[in-house]
Motif scaffolding. Structure first.
Motif, PDB file in Angstrom:
ATOM      1  N   ALA A 102      37.845   2.244  15.583  1.00 50.38           N
ATOM      2  CA  ALA A 102      37.881   3.639  15.120  1.00 50.38           C
ATOM      3  C   ALA A 102      39.245   4.270  15.355  1.00 50.38           C
ATOM      4  CB  ALA A 102      36.794   4.447  15.825  1.00 50.38           C
ATOM      5  N   ASP A 103      39.823   4.029  16.529  1.00 49.67           N
ATOM      6  CA  ASP A 103      41.154   4.575  16.843  1.00 49.67           C
ATOM      7  C   ASP A 103      42.206   4.029  15.883  1.00 49.67           C
ATOM      8  OD1 ASP A 103      40.267   6.146  18.946  1.00 49.67           O
ATOM      9  OD2 ASP A 103      40.538   4.559  20.444  1.00 49.67           O
ATOM     10  N   TYR A 104      42.093   2.740  15.589  1.00 52.79           N
ATOM     11  CA  TYR A 104      43.047   2.129  14.658  1.00 52.79           C
ATOM     12  C   TYR A 104      42.922   2.759  13.278  1.00 52.79           C
ATOM     13  CZ  TYR A 104      45.589  -1.471  12.047  1.00 52.79           C
ATOM     14  OH  TYR A 104      46.488  -2.124  11.245  1.00 52.79           O
ATOM     15  N   GLN A 105      41.697   2.963  12.825  1.00 53.25           N
ATOM     16  CA  GLN A 105      41.476   3.522  11.491  1.00 53.25           C
ATOM     17  C   GLN A 105      42.006   4.951  11.387  1.00 53.25           C
ATOM     18  OE1 GLN A 105      37.804   2.406   9.593  1.00 53.25           O
ATOM     19  NE2 GLN A 105      37.524   4.426   8.677  1.00 53.25           N
ATOM     20  N   LEU A 106      41.847   5.733  12.456  1.00 54.15           N
ATOM     21  CA  LEU A 106      42.349   7.112  12.444  1.00 54.15           C
ATOM     22  C   LEU A 106      43.872   7.155  12.462  1.00 54.15           C
ATOM     23  CD1 LEU A 106      39.826   8.829  14.899  1.00 54.15           C
ATOM     24  CD2 LEU A 106      40.010   9.196  12.432  1.00 54.15           C
ATOM     25  N   SER A 107      44.496   6.196  13.132  1.00 53.98           N
ATOM     26  CA  SER A 107      45.964   6.176  13.216  1.00 53.98           C
ATOM     27  C   SER A 107      46.613   5.450  12.040  1.00 53.98           C
ATOM     28  CB  SER A 107      46.400   5.520  14.535  1.00 53.98           C
ATOM     29  OG  SER A 107      45.897   4.203  14.631  1.00 53.98           O
ATOM     30  N   HIS A 108      45.829   4.734  11.246  1.00 50.73           N
ATOM     31  CA  HIS A 108      46.354   4.042  10.063  1.00 50.73           C
ATOM     32  C   HIS A 108      45.498   4.400   8.848  1.00 50.73           C
ATOM     33  CE1 HIS A 108      47.687   1.652  13.532  1.00 50.73           C
ATOM     34  NE2 HIS A 108      48.730   1.266  12.805  1.00 50.73           N
ATOM     35  N   PRO A 109      45.485   5.662   8.439  1.00 49.44           N
ATOM     36  CA  PRO A 109      44.584   6.106   7.361  1.00 49.44           C
ATOM     37  C   PRO A 109      44.876   5.491   5.999  1.00 49.44           C
ATOM     38  CG  PRO A 109      46.171   7.822   7.908  1.00 49.44           C
ATOM     39  CD  PRO A 109      46.349   6.746   8.929  1.00 49.44           C
ATOM     40  N   ASP A 110      46.092   5.026   5.774  1.00 50.68           N
ATOM     41  CA  ASP A 110      46.467   4.497   4.459  1.00 50.68           C
ATOM     42  C   ASP A 110      46.184   3.005   4.316  1.00 50.68           C
ATOM     43  OD1 ASP A 110      47.371   7.017   3.750  1.00 50.68           O
ATOM     44  OD2 ASP A 110      49.392   6.638   4.551  1.00 50.68           O
ATOM     45  N   GLU A 111      45.762   2.350   5.377  1.00 51.81           N
ATOM     46  CA  GLU A 111      45.508   0.907   5.326  1.00 51.81           C
ATOM     47  C   GLU A 111      44.062   0.618   4.929  1.00 51.81           C
ATOM     48  OE1 GLU A 111      46.765  -1.194   8.773  1.00 51.81           O
ATOM     49  OE2 GLU A 111      48.765  -0.294   8.816  1.00 51.81           O
ATOM     50  N   ASP A 112      43.808  -0.639   4.528  1.00 54.98           N
ATOM     51  CA  ASP A 112      42.466  -1.045   4.109  1.00 54.98           C
ATOM     52  C   ASP A 112      41.517  -1.209   5.284  1.00 54.98           C
ATOM     53  OD1 ASP A 112      43.111  -1.141   1.388  1.00 54.98           O
ATOM     54  OD2 ASP A 112      44.007  -3.127   1.625  1.00 54.98           O
ATOM     55  N   SER A 116      34.165   9.396   7.026  1.00 53.20           N
ATOM     56  CA  SER A 116      35.344  10.231   6.827  1.00 53.20           C
ATOM     57  C   SER A 116      36.068  10.425   8.157  1.00 53.20           C
ATOM     58  CB  SER A 116      34.930  11.589   6.252  1.00 53.20           C
ATOM     59  OG  SER A 116      34.158  12.305   7.205  1.00 53.20           O
ATOM     60  N   PRO A 117      37.364  10.762   8.133  1.00 53.78           N
ATOM     61  CA  PRO A 117      38.102  10.977   9.390  1.00 53.78           C
ATOM     62  C   PRO A 117      37.445  12.015  10.298  1.00 53.78           C
ATOM     63  CG  PRO A 117      39.624  10.813   7.554  1.00 53.78           C
ATOM     64  CD  PRO A 117      38.257  10.822   6.970  1.00 53.78           C
ATOM     65  N   ASP A 118      36.944  13.109   9.718  1.00 58.86           N
ATOM     66  CA  ASP A 118      36.300  14.142  10.528  1.00 58.86           C
ATOM     67  C   ASP A 118      35.024  13.615  11.184  1.00 58.86           C
ATOM     68  OD1 ASP A 118      38.255  15.951   9.867  1.00 58.86           O
ATOM     69  OD2 ASP A 118      37.139  16.842   8.195  1.00 58.86           O
ATOM     70  N   ALA A 119      34.229  12.868  10.419  1.00 60.34           N
ATOM     71  CA  ALA A 119      33.000  12.296  10.973  1.00 60.34           C
ATOM     72  C   ALA A 119      33.308  11.259  12.043  1.00 60.34           C
ATOM     73  CB  ALA A 119      32.168  11.666   9.855  1.00 60.34           C
ATOM     74  N   LEU A 120      34.390  10.519  11.844  1.00 60.82           N
ATOM     75  CA  LEU A 120      34.787   9.501  12.810  1.00 60.82           C
ATOM     76  C   LEU A 120      35.245  10.139  14.118  1.00 60.82           C
ATOM     77  CD1 LEU A 120      34.846   6.471  12.945  1.00 60.82           C
ATOM     78  CD2 LEU A 120      37.178   6.489  12.051  1.00 60.82           C
ATOM     79  N   LYS A 121      35.984  11.237  14.008  1.00 62.57           N
ATOM     80  CA  LYS A 121      36.419  11.964  15.212  1.00 62.57           C
ATOM     81  C   LYS A 121      35.211  12.522  15.964  1.00 62.57           C
ATOM     82  CE  LYS A 121      40.914  13.321  13.276  1.00 62.57           C
ATOM     83  NZ  LYS A 121      41.716  14.438  12.739  1.00 62.57           N
ATOM     84  N   GLN A 122      34.252  13.059  15.220  1.00 60.15           N
ATOM     85  CA  GLN A 122      33.036  13.597  15.852  1.00 60.15           C
ATOM     86  C   GLN A 122      32.241  12.489  16.523  1.00 60.15           C
ATOM     87  OE1 GLN A 122      32.060  16.860  16.149  1.00 60.15           O
ATOM     88  NE2 GLN A 122      30.465  16.002  17.480  1.00 60.15           N
ATOM     89  N   LEU A 123      32.223  11.303  15.895  1.00 58.07           N
ATOM     90  CA  LEU A 123      31.518  10.160  16.457  1.00 58.07           C
ATOM     91  C   LEU A 123      32.127   9.744  17.801  1.00 58.07           C
ATOM     92  CD1 LEU A 123      29.513   7.824  16.404  1.00 58.07           C
ATOM     93  CD2 LEU A 123      31.049   6.630  14.835  1.00 58.07           C
ATOM     94  N   LEU A 124      33.454   9.661  17.848  1.00 60.55           N
ATOM     95  CA  LEU A 124      34.130   9.296  19.100  1.00 60.55           C
ATOM     96  C   LEU A 124      33.872  10.337  20.178  1.00 60.55           C
ATOM     97  CD1 LEU A 124      37.555   7.970  17.738  1.00 60.55           C
ATOM     98  CD2 LEU A 124      35.667   6.636  18.683  1.00 60.55           C
TER      99      LEU A 124
END
Length: 363
Positions: free
Chosen positions: A287-297, A350-358
């Motif tokens: 999750a941390d990786y995905q939030l810090s690399h939003p443009d990657e697959d 979504s990034p917002d949902a992912l942040k809330q999840l963490l």
């Protein structure tokens, strides 16, 4: 006689008038209300309310669970004797079985199948079990000085090939086996005949022991006599826990809620909290990786393995694969290949949902 005839006629007339009145009343009176007029509650709000309902009779329930814990050594002995354990009774058995596994099966490898999920990939489960058994037998042979055999389970093999490998793997050590926990072996994804036959063949392997739970009243109809006594070799244990089906019910639509197929942060948090701390930590890295690399697959699988191993969350690729299999079964993670051909892992939130999840996981 005239009096009797009069009474019968009066009764007939009353009956006829009664049913005539009901017929006329039913045809003339129709409800103006429609199902669409009902004010249906938001699904997330309803789930949160249901999740926060206080449990009653906690003292009595704790006493029942403490009594079950005294039976753990007996259950281990039954597994060592070659039996499968089938838990039934009112209430979720998930926490009970996991407590038994974590406290009394520490000497054995444990694989978990969540049968309450909408879909379960049995082939991936069998592959993980085959790889685990292969490593286990290698280490046993190495410690005993016996030459290792070159038989390996390959991902390209069919389910029949994997089962043949499991049946063909032999060891003189009768206490060398893998425990397979199946939560809700009568779940929607496992109720078909093919899945039950596959699980029965798995259970009949000499190095496999099944610990399963059932909840559906017709679950025993899934098996014939051979499956019950020869393959699963069940010992039935009545263990009502009176615990709510919080995790098991996440994937079923609520009757009073608005339909929603989107994976919400709250739902994902409930699922993740049911997994082991190491599995949660691996998910947090992703999750941390995905939030810090939003443009990657997504995060490459090899990169996730390196990061998880550096932090001692996994000890081998097999362990990581078992965590990823749980994530995929719960639809928490999806895989795709990037432009370089690498397999990448992506959380469909979504990034917002992912942040809330963490945030929910950290509480």
């Amino acid at each position: 006689m005239e009096d009797i005839d009069n009474i019968e006629e009066d009764e007939y007339g009353f009956s006829r008038n009664y049913f005539l009145a009901k017929e006329l009343g039913g045809s003339s009176k129709k409800s103006a209300r429609k199902l669409s007029d009902i004010n249906i509650v938001d699904e997330q709000e309803l789930r949160e309310t249901a999740f926060n309902i206080e449990t009653k009779h906690e003292k009595e329930i704790d006493e029942i669970l403490d009594d079950y814990k005294t039976k753990y050594p007996k259950w281990v002995f039954e597994l060592r004797c070659g039996f499968g354990l089938l838990m039934y009774g009112f209430g979720s058995k998930k926490a009970l079985i996991e407590d038994f596994a974590s406290s009394s099966l520490t000497e054995y490898s444990v694989v978990v199948i969540n049968g309450y999920l909408p879909s379960v990939n049995l082939k991936q489960v069998l592959l993980a079990i085959a790889e685990l058994l292969s490593e286990l037998l290698k280490s046993r042979r190495k410690s005993s000085g016996t030459p290792a055999k070159g038989q390996e389970a390959l991902p390209s093999r069919s389910i029949d090939d994997i089962l043949s490998f499991l049946h063909g793997s032999q060891s003189e050590d009768k206490d060398c086996f893998i425990c397979v926990v199946v939560h809700n072996i009568d779940g929607p994804a496992l109720r078909d005949s093919e899945s039950q036959q596959t699980l029965a063949q798995l259970a009949s392997c000499s190095h496999i022991r099944i610990i399963a739970s059932i909840d559906h009243v017709n679950a025993p109809l899934l098996w014939d006599k051979k499956m019950v006594h020869k393959q699963f070799n069940w010992l039935w244990h009545h263990v009502p826990t009176f615990a709510p089906y919080k995790v098991e019910g996440v994937f079923f639509p609520l009757v009073l809620a608005q339909g929603s197929t989107a994976q919400t942060a709250k739902t994902a948090a409930i699922v993740l909290q049911s997994l082991t701390p190491n599995a949660q930590n691996v998910f947090k890295i992703l999750a941390d990786y995905q939030l810090s690399h939003p443009d990657e697959d997504g995060m490459p699988t090899e990169e996730l393995y390196s990061a998880s191993r550096e932090r001692f969350f996994v000890s081998s690729q097999v362990t990581l694969n078992s965590h990823l299999m749980e994530f995929k079964d719960h639809e928490l993670v999806k895989t795709k290949r990037n432009s370089d051909g690498q397999e990448c892992l992506n959380i469909p939130l979504s990034p917002d949902a992912l942040k809330q999840l963490l945030l929910d996981l950290s509480q």
